[in-house]
Scaffold this active site. Structure first.
Site, mmCIF file in Angstrom:
data_model
loop_
_atom_site.group_PDB
_atom_site.id
_atom_site.type_symbol
_atom_site.label_atom_id
_atom_site.label_comp_id
_atom_site.label_asym_id
_atom_site.label_seq_id
_atom_site.Cartn_x
_atom_site.Cartn_y
_atom_site.Cartn_z
ATOM 1 N N LYS A 282 53.722 29.950 15.500
ATOM 2 C CA LYS A 282 52.284 30.062 16.001
ATOM 3 C C LYS A 282 52.051 28.654 16.155
ATOM 4 C CE LYS A 282 47.683 31.153 14.818
ATOM 5 N NZ LYS A 282 46.774 31.727 13.674
ATOM 6 N N ASP A 287 41.726 25.781 16.167
ATOM 7 C CA ASP A 287 41.191 27.011 16.130
ATOM 8 C C ASP A 287 39.636 27.052 15.736
ATOM 9 O OD1 ASP A 287 40.619 29.796 16.713
ATOM 10 O OD2 ASP A 287 41.751 30.505 14.742
ATOM 11 N N LYS A 294 34.042 30.619 14.205
ATOM 12 C CA LYS A 294 34.149 30.505 12.609
ATOM 13 C C LYS A 294 33.020 29.758 12.127
ATOM 14 C CE LYS A 294 39.091 30.106 12.743
ATOM 15 N NZ LYS A 294 39.696 31.195 11.886
ATOM 16 N N ASP A 305 46.498 25.355 11.836
ATOM 17 C CA ASP A 305 46.665 26.561 12.477
ATOM 18 C C ASP A 305 47.945 26.668 13.247
ATOM 19 O OD1 ASP A 305 45.860 29.045 12.153
ATOM 20 O OD2 ASP A 305 44.754 29.327 14.301
ATOM 21 N N ASP A 364 38.649 35.588 17.346
ATOM 22 C CA ASP A 364 39.194 34.660 16.310
ATOM 23 C C ASP A 364 40.658 35.140 15.982
ATOM 24 O OD1 ASP A 364 39.604 32.558 14.628
ATOM 25 O OD2 ASP A 364 38.446 33.800 13.165
ATOM 26 N N GLU A 366 43.376 35.289 17.452
ATOM 27 C CA GLU A 366 44.123 34.600 18.840
ATOM 28 C C GLU A 366 45.633 34.411 18.581
ATOM 29 O OE1 GLU A 366 44.471 31.719 16.328
ATOM 30 O OE2 GLU A 366 42.331 32.873 16.474
ATOM 31 N N ARG A 368 47.906 36.214 17.157
ATOM 32 C CA ARG A 368 48.613 37.399 17.491
ATOM 33 C C ARG A 368 48.857 37.383 19.117
ATOM 34 N NH1 ARG A 368 45.000 41.346 14.202
ATOM 35 N NH2 ARG A 368 44.748 39.435 12.962
#
Length: 515
Positions: A282, A287, A294, A305, A364, A366, A368
């Protein structure tokens, strides 16, 4: 950091600092450590007898010799190593790392360590672990501080996009004093150097802020690796992602002005025609959570991230350097998740590359989504014999396993066992969670093929369950590294920030698969 092997008598030279391991208990000193105590006229033995040094891990005792002519080491450091029966390769990493840390505290640029081969009775593994520990401990992210420069003038991934090359380490040289087979020791040195360099690259990428480590920047680093090690590189930009129908990646990046990239590197080290091993990481370079924003507190850490993508690129660096005899393909979907009038909204339905529709309940979740398109791509294009993806995917994983193990889930028990064994060897551990079909019900949507979240219960499991929808019949496992990729130091070779996890785990697994 430069790492050298010394096969000669270590106490006969002018080393500025040499470290010895001492285990718990009353066993007598032997070999070089006993000779070091003789140089000190028994000062260390008297400290042990008085109970001031018991050999417990984290204990140390530093002495200065009377020899100012340079005939023997000036400083002699004894490091507690804990019970001898508990010692393993991680003990070796920690010993070398602690020696580097003491040298750093003393403002010294050179340190030597006597490798205690009695711990492992395997000179190659002992040297590899010691090199890893020392080189990982010496790494420090200082490239964006004023005045940081690399005196060697060597160009590196850090020189891309106009930022300075990485600053040289505070401790510049580690000398490993070792006995035994020289060829095996040299092999351990080479492997340890490559492993540490790969993980340190991952750490550097992790620590670069979001305005530097953009998707484009990750692609530039990947291209530089391809140029250096002869990988085939494929970089997909927005037009190519559209052509590939990667609706999930495009939906995640819709709110950002930074263009997304799908990064693909191919190492052809195995037999022609053999299906590759696939590493997928990933690469969410920042993010905010998107519309499902968040909390502000701690959001700066969301530069981490992309830790899974950083680990995959770091692993590829080592794979290239070692010339690993396996076919390996690395895929990193890279994007930002920001907010604008174009951003994907909760309730929107998107179509993935695999053709499945997804109702976005929470923007959030995202990671996946971008992994879904990447997994679909690697399955269709490469038909890999095994896929391992790694991602800072769920806060639920941190609640379940804390900061000492990643979660591993997948559709093949043998692969999961392989990853656990690789993690144990690297001290980058993972622990299995179930992936039973009953969890799939939590992802059912009334309007689409599935939802991108399954609610609070079993959040790590349902995230992996979502990913499993995009791997087809491929042998696959997922590492959730949310609790292990970055944070406070958990070993003496860590600093606060990016830890590079699971670069060395992936390398151990790939090498095991390569035979």
């Amino acid at each position: 950091m430069q790492v050298k092997l010394l096969h000669d008598e270590p106490l006969a030279g002018s080393l500025p600092l040499i470290a010895f391991a001492v285990f718990e208990g009353n066993e007598p000193l032997d070999g070089p450590s006993a000779q070091a105590d003789e140089i000190l006229d028994g000062d260390f033995s008297r400290a042990r007898a008085a109970g001031d040094f018991r050999g417990r891990e984290e204990e140390f005792a530093l002495f200065y010799s009377d020899d100012v002519e340079g005939g023997t080491p000036r400083r002699i450091l004894f490091l507690g190593a804990g019970p001898r029966g508990d010692a393993d390769s991680e003990t070796m990493r920690k010993l070398a790392a602690r020696a580097v840390r003491r040298a750093e505290a003393l403002h010294m640029t050179r340190v030597a360590v006597q490798v205690p081969l009695a711990v492992l009775d395997d000179v190659e593994l002992a040297v590899q672990a010691s090199v890893e520990g020392g080189a990982l401990a010496a790494w420090d992210f200082r490239e964006l501080k004023s005045g940081s420069e690399d005196p060697t003038g060597e160009r590196s991934p850090g020189a891309l996009r106009g930022i300075s090359p990485p600053a040289s380490p505070l401790v510049e040289e580690l000398v490993l004093c070792v006995t035994g087979d020289r060829e095996l020791a040299e092999r351990g040195l080479r492997t340890g150097r490559a492993f540490a360099a790969g993980e340190n690259l991952a750490r550097t990428l992790q620590c670069r802020p979001g305005n530097v480590a953009t998707p484009e920047h990750l692609a530039e680093v990947a291209q530089s690796l391809a140029d250096e090690y002869g990988f085939d590189a494929t970089i997909l930009g927005p037009a190519e992602l559209e052509a590939e129908a990667m609706g999930a990646i495009l939906a995640v990046t819709a709110g950002s002005t930074q263009e997304p990239r799908l990064i693909v590197l191919e190492h052809r080290g195995g037999r022609e025609g053999d299906p590759p091993i696939a590493l997928v990481g990933k690469g969410l370079t920042f993010d905010t959570g998107g519309i499902s924003i968040k909390p502000a507190s701690g959001m700066e850490d969301m530069k981490y991230d992309m830790s899974g993508g950083a680990a995959v690129l770091g692993a590829m660096r080592a794979i290239g350097e070692l010339g690993t005899p396996a076919n390996v393909v690395a895929v990193v979907p890279a994007s930002e998740n920001l907010i604008s009038g174009r951003a994907t909204k909760p309730g929107d339905i998107i179509r993935t590359r695999a053709g499945k529709t997804v109702e976005v309940i929470n923007t959030d979740a995202e990671g996946r989504l971008i992994l879904a398109d990447a997994l679909s791509y690697v399955v269709d294009r490469y038909h890999p014999r095994a896929i391992v993806d790694c991602a800072t995917l769920t806060g639920a994983c941190v609640i379940a396993l804390g900061n000492h193990a990643a979660a591993v889930l997948g559709n093949d028990e043998k692969l999961i066992d392989e990853l656990r064994a690789a993690g144990d060897r690297a001290a980058e551990r993972c622990w299995p969670l179930p992936l039973w079909k009953v969890y799939r019900k939590q992802l059912e949507s009334e309007a689409a093929d599935l939802k991108n979240v399954g609610g609070r219960p079993a959040g790590t499991v349902t995230a992996a369950c979502f990913l499993s929808e995009f791997v087809g019949d491929s042998t696959w496992a997922h590492l959730d590294i949310a609790g292990t990729a970055y944070g406070e130091p958990r070993a003496p070779y860590h600093r606060k920030g990016g830890h590079g996890f699971p670069t060395r785990l992936l390398l151990e697994w790939v090498r095991d698969r390569a035979g």
